[in-house]
Design a protein around this motif. Structure first.
Motif, PDB file in Angstrom:
ATOM      1  N   SER A   1      -4.819   5.435  12.960  1.00 54.06           N
ATOM      2  CA  SER A   1      -5.290   4.750  11.756  1.00 54.06           C
ATOM      3  C   SER A   1      -6.221   3.622  12.164  1.00 54.06           C
ATOM      4  O   SER A   1      -6.104   3.062  13.251  1.00 54.06           O
ATOM      5  CB  SER A   1      -4.119   4.221  10.915  1.00 54.06           C
ATOM      6  OG  SER A   1      -3.434   3.192  11.584  1.00 54.06           O
TER       7      SER A   1
ATOM      8  N   ASN B   1       0.877  -1.175   0.000  1.00 57.68           N
ATOM      9  CA  ASN B   1       0.000   0.000   0.000  1.00 57.68           C
ATOM     10  C   ASN B   1       0.913   1.223   0.000  1.00 57.68           C
ATOM     11  O   ASN B   1       1.891   1.272   0.759  1.00 57.68           O
ATOM     12  CB  ASN B   1      -0.903   0.018   1.227  1.00 57.68           C
ATOM     13  CG  ASN B   1      -1.957  -1.085   1.194  1.00 57.68           C
ATOM     14  OD1 ASN B   1      -2.178  -1.714   0.177  1.00 57.68           O
ATOM     15  ND2 ASN B   1      -2.599  -1.302   2.323  1.00 57.68           N
TER      16      ASN B   1
ATOM     17  N   TYR C   1      -3.565   1.056   6.540  1.00 56.73           N
ATOM     18  CA  TYR C   1      -4.332   2.167   5.986  1.00 56.73           C
ATOM     19  C   TYR C   1      -3.602   3.495   6.201  1.00 56.73           C
ATOM     20  O   TYR C   1      -2.615   3.559   6.923  1.00 56.73           O
ATOM     21  CB  TYR C   1      -5.710   2.259   6.638  1.00 56.73           C
ATOM     22  CG  TYR C   1      -6.647   1.147   6.295  1.00 56.73           C
ATOM     23  CD1 TYR C   1      -7.944   1.128   6.797  1.00 56.73           C
ATOM     24  CD2 TYR C   1      -6.276   0.085   5.474  1.00 56.73           C
ATOM     25  CE1 TYR C   1      -8.825   0.111   6.505  1.00 56.73           C
ATOM     26  CE2 TYR C   1      -7.142  -0.952   5.182  1.00 56.73           C
ATOM     27  CZ  TYR C   1      -8.423  -0.932   5.700  1.00 56.73           C
ATOM     28  OH  TYR C   1      -9.303  -1.936   5.410  1.00 56.73           O
TER      29      TYR C   1
ATOM     30  N   PHE D   1      -3.952   1.303  -3.107  1.00 53.79           N
ATOM     31  CA  PHE D   1      -4.029  -0.034  -2.511  1.00 53.79           C
ATOM     32  C   PHE D   1      -4.045  -1.090  -3.617  1.00 53.79           C
ATOM     33  O   PHE D   1      -3.359  -2.105  -3.537  1.00 53.79           O
ATOM     34  CB  PHE D   1      -5.298  -0.168  -1.663  1.00 53.79           C
ATOM     35  CG  PHE D   1      -5.241   0.597  -0.361  1.00 53.79           C
ATOM     36  CD1 PHE D   1      -6.314   0.579   0.512  1.00 53.79           C
ATOM     37  CD2 PHE D   1      -4.131   1.342   0.007  1.00 53.79           C
ATOM     38  CE1 PHE D   1      -6.286   1.282   1.721  1.00 53.79           C
ATOM     39  CE2 PHE D   1      -4.085   2.047   1.203  1.00 53.79           C
ATOM     40  CZ  PHE D   1      -5.175   2.007   2.064  1.00 53.79           C
TER      41      PHE D   1
END
Lengths: 116, 112
Positions: free
Chosen positions: B94, A32, B99, A51
C-alpha cells in the motif's frame, strides 16, 4: 483496540436475490473503511472503499456500501447477485489519520454461496 | 492488478527446515505486509515494512522474520518450519497504511 465484526459467516442465496452483508467496527474516531472480495483460489481484491464524503459508496461489479457513522456500520449491498459473486467477502477498517503507521483490522470474512 | 508477485507459489517442506518466501512489487509502494490466511481465522498480519530496512511485528510474528533490503522486495523467513505454519501466505502493498492494500497471488506452504 479496534475490532471489526462480520455477523454472517456463511450466506447462501439464489441468483437474482438481493444481498446485504453486515460489518460493524468498534472505533469511534475517523476511519477508513474497505470491502475486499476473495474469489475461490484467488487473492483478495478491493471492492470499494470509504474515506470521506458521500456515505453511499459504489464499487465494482454493482456492489455498494453505506457508511452509517451513528451505527458504526459499513454494510455491503448488491441488488441482484449472480453465480459469479460466489466468494468470501472481508470488511476492513483503519484509522483515518495521516502520518505514521495505522493498523488495518480485517473482519473474519463472510462466505457467500450463490445458487444458480 | 497491481504488480505484485510471490515466489514460490507452492512449497512443501519438512519440519525443522528453513523456508524463505519472496514478495516482489513494481509499484514503488512504501508499505509491504505479510499475512497468513487460515480457515476460521481470516487474515492475520505477521510482519510489515514501512521502508527499506524498516520493519515491525504484526499479531502473529513468533517463528517468523522478515527483511527488506530494497523497496521492491520483502522476504519472509521461517527459521525452522513447524506444522502449525502450514498456511496460505499473502503479501500485500500500500502507498500509505491508511489506504487500500493490493494483494499478491499467495503462496501455499505445507510443512510435513
Amino acid at each position: 483496540a479496534q475490532s471489526v465484526s462480520q455477523h454472517n459467516h456463511h450466506v447462501i442465496l439464489s441468483e437474482a436475490a438481493s444481498l446485504e452483508l453486515g460489518c460493524n467496527y468498534s472505533y469511534g474516531g475517523t476511519v477508513n473503511l474497505f470491502w475486499y472480495v476473495q474469489y475461490p483460489g484467488q487473492h483478495l481484491q478491493l471492492l470499494l472503499k470509504y474515506f470521506s464524503g458521500d456515505p453511499l459508496v459504489k464499487g465494482i461489479k454493482g456492489f455498494e456500501a453505506e457508511f452509517i457513522k451513528s451505527k458504526f456500520s459499513f454494510n455491503l449491498r448488491k441488488p441482484s447477485v449472480q453465480w459469479s459473486d460466489t466468494a468470501e467477502y472481508f470488511c476492513a477498517v483503519t484509522l483515518g489519520i495521516s502520518g505514521g503507521y495505522q493498523k488495518v483490522t480485517f473482519g473474519t470474512g463472510t462466505k457467500l454461496q450463490v445458487i444458480p | 492488478d497491481a504488480g505484485i508477485t510471490q515466489s514460490p507459489r507452492h512449497k512443501v517442506t519438512e519440519t525443522g527446515t528453513p523456508v524463505t518466501l519472496r514478495c516482489h512489487q513494481t509499484e514503488n509502494h512504501r508499505y509491504m505486509y505479510w499475512y497468513r490466511q487460515d480457515p476460521g481465522h481470516g487474515l492475520r498480519l505477521i510482519h510489515y515494512s514501512y521502508g527499506v530496512k524498516d520493519t515491525d511485528k504484526g499479531e502473529v510474528s513468533d517463528g517468523y522474520s522478515v527483511s527488506r533490503s530494497k523497496t521492491e522486495d520483502f522476504l519472509l523467513t521461517l527459521e525452522s518450519a513447524t506444522s502449525s505454519q502450514t498456511s496460505v501466505y499473502f503479501c500485500a502493498i500500500s502507498e500509505s497504511s491508511t489506504y487500500e492494500q493490493y494483494f499478491g497471488p499467495g503462496t501455499r506452504l505445507t510443512v510435513t
